[in-house]
Enzyme design. Structure first.
Site, short mmCIF file in Angstrom:
data_model
loop_
_atom_site.label_atom_id
_atom_site.label_comp_id
_atom_site.label_asym_id
_atom_site.label_seq_id
_atom_site.Cartn_x
_atom_site.Cartn_y
_atom_site.Cartn_z
N LYS A 160 0.87 -1.18 0.00
CA LYS A 160 0.00 0.00 0.00
C LYS A 160 0.90 1.22 0.00
CE LYS A 160 -4.38 1.09 0.25
NZ LYS A 160 -5.50 0.34 -0.36
P1 NAD Z 1 -12.72 7.73 -3.32
O1 NAD Z 1 -11.70 8.76 -3.01
O2 NAD Z 1 -13.12 7.50 -4.72
O3 NAD Z 1 -14.06 8.04 -2.48
C1 NAD Z 1 -14.07 8.20 -1.10
C2 NAD Z 1 -15.45 8.71 -0.72
O4 NAD Z 1 -15.54 8.78 0.71
C3 NAD Z 1 -15.77 10.12 -1.23
O5 NAD Z 1 -17.13 10.21 -1.58
C4 NAD Z 1 -15.49 11.00 0.00
O6 NAD Z 1 -16.20 12.23 -0.03
C5 NAD Z 1 -16.01 10.07 1.07
N1 NAD Z 1 -15.52 10.38 2.41
C6 NAD Z 1 -14.27 10.72 2.79
N2 NAD Z 1 -14.27 10.97 4.12
C7 NAD Z 1 -15.53 10.76 4.56
C8 NAD Z 1 -16.16 10.85 5.82
N3 NAD Z 1 -15.48 11.20 6.91
N4 NAD Z 1 -17.48 10.56 5.90
C9 NAD Z 1 -18.18 10.20 4.80
N5 NAD Z 1 -17.63 10.10 3.58
C10 NAD Z 1 -16.33 10.37 3.47
O7 NAD Z 1 -12.19 6.38 -2.64
P2 NAD Z 1 -12.61 4.89 -3.02
O8 NAD Z 1 -11.65 4.40 -4.03
O9 NAD Z 1 -14.07 4.83 -3.26
O10 NAD Z 1 -12.25 4.12 -1.67
C11 NAD Z 1 -13.16 4.05 -0.58
C12 NAD Z 1 -12.71 2.95 0.38
O11 NAD Z 1 -12.67 1.70 -0.32
C13 NAD Z 1 -11.31 3.13 0.97
O12 NAD Z 1 -11.31 2.61 2.28
C14 NAD Z 1 -10.44 2.28 0.07
O13 NAD Z 1 -9.24 1.87 0.70
C15 NAD Z 1 -11.37 1.12 -0.19
N6 NAD Z 1 -11.05 0.36 -1.40
C16 NAD Z 1 -11.01 0.95 -2.63
C17 NAD Z 1 -10.72 0.18 -3.74
C18 NAD Z 1 -10.73 0.77 -5.13
O14 NAD Z 1 -10.63 -0.01 -6.09
N7 NAD Z 1 -10.87 2.06 -5.31
C19 NAD Z 1 -10.44 -1.19 -3.60
C20 NAD Z 1 -10.51 -1.77 -2.35
C21 NAD Z 1 -10.82 -0.99 -1.24
#
Ligand code: NAD
Length: 417
Positions: free
Chosen positions: A110
């Site tokens: 990561k």
């Molecule tokens: P992203 O940046 O696309 O979206 C994050 C979202 O969370 C946004 O809408 C943001 O406004 C919101 N957010 C941030 N802080 C917040 C809070 N305090 N309260 C409510 N909403 C909040 O990120 P993502 O890629 O969607 O990732 C989200 C989660 O999923 C993370 O934990 C990431 O590690 C995990 N994840 C992502 C992927 C991927 O392929 N993108 C894969 C596995 C896991």
């Protein structure tokens, strides 16, 4: 199943304690726990950025490579002000367990940069990303470590990484996954994590002879994962009653118009500016009565306090590490089911693996092949977790950790012990 809790200091992310618990149950020594919980190597990079106004700002970037016994290191790259080495270590360990659980031949890693991408111009973001690659290029590569998007990064950021890396090593699309389809990305990768969340939920519902149709769903976070999970669940007929982003959310107990809300957000608007529903805070959203609560934002949101007040029947961990160790204990006591992150959000790394294979083979796959293989891999992993949980009378998280830890330990043992 051992219920003895580890005597370690409790931490906001429970992962190393969940891992310790799995090691204890499997009868592994402290040395094996240390081997599995610690990272193979770590990078800390100083990243100077000349801002558009002429000022100099120094950011810090991290990359933690946890284990590569099962294949090259693999994991997301996060751009967020809160990025630090400790959280990056936790997330790298999770990646190793996730790839082991769903049987993709990758290890875990990561990375991240402690910047707020929303406060940077496009030029600044590009420059920062290229500096990151300049400093780390010897530590990444198609057979070494393959970054992907995470919070605050996207296909465009991956494209800059690919371009900068290719300047040094020649055209190398397999150095990153989650890049634009036009330059070697995979069909279906952008949607994969969110779609995978819905696939695991569907498997869970089926396992309980239920259907997702008309089940009420609440989603925290409306970025890549939350948005595509909402779209997929809407497709299964689930009723999504509340959604939020970092600035707040909206609620409609009769069901939100998901297509309208997606269009609203895809045009760059905040969720809370959507006028066709009732405004709601993130604190209220986490406590709404519903069938499924999907944290899909940052880690640690279901802590001791929230876990006592959650009214959902099932927590679906789309985010990485959304539940603290103590929060998890309280959810177990309250008999609230948790579908664990290493299973729920593994769709992203599965299709990343397909993307990497397509790049190595220089042969794109058809979309239906990708969708079918994603569904097959996630369904098998889900069934395995459900079967172990039933057989050992343990939680789904304990079952997922037992399967992943044993696989990781066996691979590490072949190479190291
Ligand atoms: P992203 O940046 O696309 O979206 C994050 C979202 O969370 C946004 O809408 C943001 O406004 C919101 N957010 C941030 N802080 C917040 C809070 N305090 N309260 C409510 N909403 C909040 O990120 P993502 O890629 O969607 O990732 C989200 C989660 O999923 C993370 O934990 C990431 O590690 C995990 N994840 C992502 C992927 C991927 O392929 N993108 C894969 C596995 C896991």
């Amino acid at each position: 199943m051992s219920t003895k809790l580890p005597s370690k200091k409790l931490e906001p992310h429970g992962n190393s304690l969940f891992l310790r618990e799995a090691c204890e149950t499997l009868g592994y020594s402290d040395q094996v726990f240390e081997l599995l919980s610690g990272a193979s190597r770590e990078f800390r990079l100083q990243l100077p950025l000349l801002r558009d106004d002429g000022s100099l700002q120094i950011f810090y970037g991290y990359r933690v490579q946890h284990h590569n016994a099962l294949g090259p290191y693999k994991g997301g790259l996060r751009y967020h002000p809160s990025v630090n080495i400790d959280d990056t270590r936790v997330l790298a360990t999770l990646m190793s367990l996730k790839t082991a659980l769903v049987k993709v031949p990758f290890g875990g890693a990561k990375g991240g940069v402690n910047c707020d991408p929303h406060s940077l111009s496009r030029r600044e973001l590009e420059s920062l990303t290229r500096t990151f690659v300049e400093k780390i290029h010897r530590g990444i590569g198609p057979s070494l470590d393959i970054p992907a998007p995470d919070v605050g990064t996207n296909a465009q950021v991956m494209a800059w990484i690919l371009d900068e890396y290719s300047k040094i090593y020649g055209y190398t699309p397999s150095v990153v996954t989650g890049k634009p389809v036009l330059i070697g990305g995979s069909e279906g990768r952008e949607e994969a994590t969110g779609t995978g969340v819905a696939i695991v939920m569907e498997q869970y519902a089926r396992h309980h002879a239920e259907r997702l149709e008309e089940k009420t769903v609440v989603i925290q976070g409306f970025g890549n994962v939350g948005l595509y999970a909402a779209k997929a669940l809407h497709g299964y007929g689930a009723k999504i009653i509340a959604i939020s982003d970092s600035k707040g959310g909206v609620l409609n107990e009769s069901g939100l118009d998901v297509d309208a809300l997606c269009s609203h957000c895809e045009s760059g608007e905040r969720v809370s500016a959507y006028s066709d529903a009732q405004p709601i805070t993130n604190d209220e959203l986490l406590r709404l009565p519903c069938d499924y609560l999907i944290p899909a934002a940052l880690g640690g949101v279901i802590d001791e306090v929230v876990a006592r007040e959650v009214k959902a029947k099932v927590i679906v961990e789309a985010a990485n590490s959304p539940t603290s160790f103590v929060g998890n204990e309280i959810l177990i006591e309250r008999e609230i089911t948790v579908l664990p992150d290493i299973l729920v959000n593994a769709g992203g790394v599965i299709v990343s693996y397909f993307e990497w294979v397509q790049n190595m083979q220089q042969m794109p796959w058809e979309r239906d092949q990708i969708d079918a293989q994603l569904t097959r891999k996630l369904s098998r992993a889900s069934e395995h977790v459900f079967a172990v949980a039933t057989g050992k009378t343990c939680s789904f998280r304990q079952a997922a950790y037992l399967i992943a830890t044993e696989r990781l330990r066996d691979a590490v043992a072949i190479i190291t012990i």
